[in-house]
Design an enzyme around this catalytic site. Structure first.
Site, short mmCIF file in Angstrom:
data_model
loop_
_atom_site.label_atom_id
_atom_site.label_comp_id
_atom_site.label_asym_id
_atom_site.label_seq_id
_atom_site.Cartn_x
_atom_site.Cartn_y
_atom_site.Cartn_z
N GLY A 22 44.14 26.54 39.88
CA GLY A 22 43.61 27.90 39.90
C GLY A 22 42.89 28.14 41.22
O GLY A 22 43.14 27.44 42.21
N PHE A 23 41.96 29.08 41.22
CA PHE A 23 41.26 29.39 42.47
C PHE A 23 40.44 28.21 42.97
O PHE A 23 40.38 27.94 44.16
CB PHE A 23 40.37 30.61 42.27
CG PHE A 23 41.13 31.89 42.26
CD1 PHE A 23 41.58 32.44 43.46
CD2 PHE A 23 41.42 32.54 41.09
CE1 PHE A 23 42.30 33.62 43.47
CE2 PHE A 23 42.15 33.73 41.08
CZ PHE A 23 42.59 34.26 42.28
N VAL A 32 47.59 16.99 31.54
CA VAL A 32 46.60 15.92 31.50
C VAL A 32 46.14 15.70 30.07
O VAL A 32 45.78 16.64 29.37
CB VAL A 32 45.41 16.28 32.41
CG1 VAL A 32 44.25 15.34 32.17
CG2 VAL A 32 45.85 16.25 33.87
N ALA A 82 36.85 34.98 39.82
CA ALA A 82 37.64 34.28 40.82
C ALA A 82 36.81 33.84 42.03
O ALA A 82 36.99 32.74 42.55
CB ALA A 82 38.80 35.18 41.28
N GLY A 141 44.32 21.21 37.76
CA GLY A 141 44.27 22.67 37.67
C GLY A 141 44.41 23.31 39.03
O GLY A 141 43.62 23.05 39.93
N GLU A 156 40.18 47.39 31.96
CA GLU A 156 41.39 47.58 32.76
C GLU A 156 42.62 47.79 31.88
O GLU A 156 43.47 48.63 32.18
CB GLU A 156 41.56 46.39 33.72
CG GLU A 156 40.57 46.52 34.88
CD GLU A 156 40.42 45.28 35.75
OE1 GLU A 156 39.91 45.41 36.86
OE2 GLU A 156 40.80 44.18 35.30
#
Lengths: 432, 432
Positions: free
Chosen positions: A11-12, A78, A319, A9, A173
């Protein structure tokens, strides 16, 4: 021999762990992701709302990690994990490929969840990746086009009705951007309809939107949304979603566009490591982010359930948590390499924020609470600062400056899902 | 009563006709397109090759025409045309919607064609719209990712083999960009493969590539392509395309990526007006771009077959022809309104150009012929000048400046076609 670190992964958590381990002696890193890009998820709603292009908030993983000679990037899905007999290391399996590891970081994130109603997804897409963002954009923009063409008042009303389910930051948002788009951006574009008549309904099952913020900020956000024409319905759970719209607390709302921002489910790869998981599928981790019985298997970000004892809470799936956890795991691996003792992860909580339309936001950081334009500017600065990669930062800033000055939305394109022109089941179509 | 003008297709012909008629007294314009955006097609190959984002070369039609109060934009697919008894006017039909006209401009463009082998399309996408461009990008970038992962040398070779069918400007631009991308952009990104070993083959059935240019420029382009590692095969027709690759003049080439740039077929909407059409489906038009028997029905751009008697040729399907024809049709409608005589369309041929990789091009304009870096700069200036809309021009220029300086490709994202996470026919997938 070098320590083989596999990161699942990008990501952050994954990207920041890989960067921290980049060009370190005695460390070999393999980053496995089923996509080729890292995504700046906090701005994904801007892609969905046609304010930004996919390339503005996504960067190829290879570009981000290209300068580290000890980091290898693999695009693969995976589907297995085998532990060594010692339980210390193991092998990650992705199709025909096998990646042996001495230390593993699992940071494969989360997707939206429908609480057992996965059949709702076709009618109410969630927002976790670029494909979903462009799908939402396609639906929203097409709804206005349909309303402009139709002469049936019922169909027009349904086309101009938008329901957002879930009053967390993403829902707020999305609803705020829909309100702003219909009130300002699109108002001069149409001849037969008045986009200002667009109905945007934000539905939250709990007593108030933005429950992780203070009551005051939550009510301020409600007022700001209402200024953009958004109706905020709290204490009402959605009981049915279909092509016609939603059913909520016994009422039936006709809406051709429904967006889902109500729940998350951690990636199913969490099951592969074999640890204990909570109801959202998150893997329970110890204070050093490793899992019970496997000191070299770490889980971080949205996929991890981390208990913060002193503040008596589970860390939220944001995040900054993932980013800090990724760096922490890298530091733990480096500490192990030098035979230094491990420490416990501590989250430095910088606060949280949510933006509402084009120039309002709510922000809370420790005891500081901000709302309105000031909070929006703070939001803007923080997000531009964190956007990974210099080019993107500059471009996004310019794009926003332009949008802000002109009320235009630069990426207002409806792109279809289907690319083929010739299909056996229908006649050739005009390529107008 | 106002003259009702219906424009089908918002390409170069349609947009420029609508602009010319914008805010004119006594004229009502309806622009019908099945997409919501105007596309700057000459740069589409840059989107396919990950140099630009879709939003860089596409603008919502409403944005382009929003300032003209007499212009209405409708997103709909035209499927019928009915003439009045007089034969002067008629009605365009798009689903349930009907658009009566006193004058009609048909400018719905062309799509790629497989010369009766439409079954090849899944294996060899063409390049006429944004969906196809992102599909090509997905295939090209995924091929490198697959090559990096596989341990099977045959599969790796196939993944690193790219075939481009058709040696016109689009084929040359695609092949050149593939050569440049593999030699420069990607060379530092991978660990297991050397992108420089990528095989790019450009196949042309005729005796030379770029047949509309001089023999000298065509041979110069061949040499420039070869410098980028592209093999140019002429005089060889493709006889089979499959998932394995292509068959060409008895030889079999294994290639996992085949791109089609070999032929075009005018939009099937041409059949609706009922005029005579050539083999490529283009409608034969008279000297004023109207069709036989219907003086107020005009066809322009890629969809029209216009005979230029003095130069003894049919006008090519390029943007400048469409642009000039769109303006000409508007002027003809305005002349009719004032009872002035119609004139014949004359194409002001400014020349043609094709770019090869990052800084070479060929250009011919009248007796002037240019190649190499100078031609590339001329190409750059012309394309930026013509890009519709100020913002796009500025952004594209910056994007290019950045790419030029850094050898990076800003939009190198692989975006999947499928947006749904939950599907009944497969298990939930990790959202890494």
């Amino acid at each position: 021999m070098a320590i083989r670190v596999v990161i699942v992964g990008a990501g952050f958590a994954g990207i920041n762990c890989a960067k921290r381990l980049g060009n370190r002696k005695g460390i070999d890193v393999t980053v496995v992701d089923r996509r080729n890009h890292h995504l700046f998820q906090p701005l994904l709603y801007q892609v969905a709302m046609a304010g930004l292009s996919p390339a503005d908030i996504a960067v190829p993983i290879r570009t981000l990690l290209g300068k580290y000679r000890n980091v290898r990037v693999v695009q693969a899905e995976v589907d297995g994990l085998e532990y060594d007999e010692s339980g210390q290391g193991g092998t990650v399996v992705a199709g025909a490929s096998r990646f042996p590891f001495d230390a593993l970081l699992l940071g494969a994130g989360a997707q939206h969840a429908y609480f057992g109603h996965e059949e709702w997804e076709p009618f109410a897409p969630g927002l976790k990746n670029l494909e979903q963002a462009t799908e939402i954009r396609r639906r929203v923009l097409s709804a206005f086009e349909r309303a402009e063409v139709t002469s049936d008042p019922d169909e027009r009303r349904a086309a101009l009705s938008f329901v957002v389910v879930g009053g967390g930051p993403t829902g707020v948002e999305l609803a705020g951007a829909l309100g702003e788009m219909s009130r300002f951006t699109l108002s001069r574009d149409f001849r037969s309809i008045d986009p200002k008549l667009t109905r945007v309904i934000l539905i939250e099952a709990g007593p108030r939107i933005l429950p992780s913020f203070s009551v005051e900020l939550s009510s301020r956000a409600t007022a700001d949304l209402e200024k953009l024409g958004v109706q905020v319905w709290t204490d009402r759970a959605v009981t049915q979603v279909s092509a016609e719209g939603v059913e909520v607390a016994g009422e039936r709302i006709r809406a051709s566009t429904v967006l889902w921002a109500a729940g998350v489910q951690a990636s199913s790869t969490g099951a592969l490591v074999g640890g204990q998981r909570d109801r959202a599928g998150r893997v329970l981790v110890k204070s050093d982010l490793s899992i019970e019985g496997h000191p070299n298997v770490f889980v971080a970000g949205d996929q991890a359930a981390f208990r913060e004892e002193e503040r008596d809470r589970w860390l939220p799936g944001v995040a900054t948590v993932a980013l800090q956890q990724g760096i922490f795991v890298a530091d733990t691996i480096l500490a192990d390499q030098r035979n230094r003792p491990r420490v416990a992860f501590r989250y430095w909580d910088k606060g949280q924020m949510a933006t509402i339309g084009r120039r309002r936001a709510v922000l809370s950081s420790g005891k500081l609470e901000l709302s309105g334009v000031m909070a929006w500017f703070a939001w803007l600065l923080v997000h531009i600062y964190y956007l990974t990669g210099f080019k993107n930062r500059l471009f996004v800033l310019m794009q926003w400056a332009y949008s802000y000055l002109t009320f235009a939305r630069g990426a207002r394109l409806i792109v279809q899902k289907e690319w083929r022109s010739y299909r056996s089941d229908r006649p050739a179509v005009p390529s107008s």
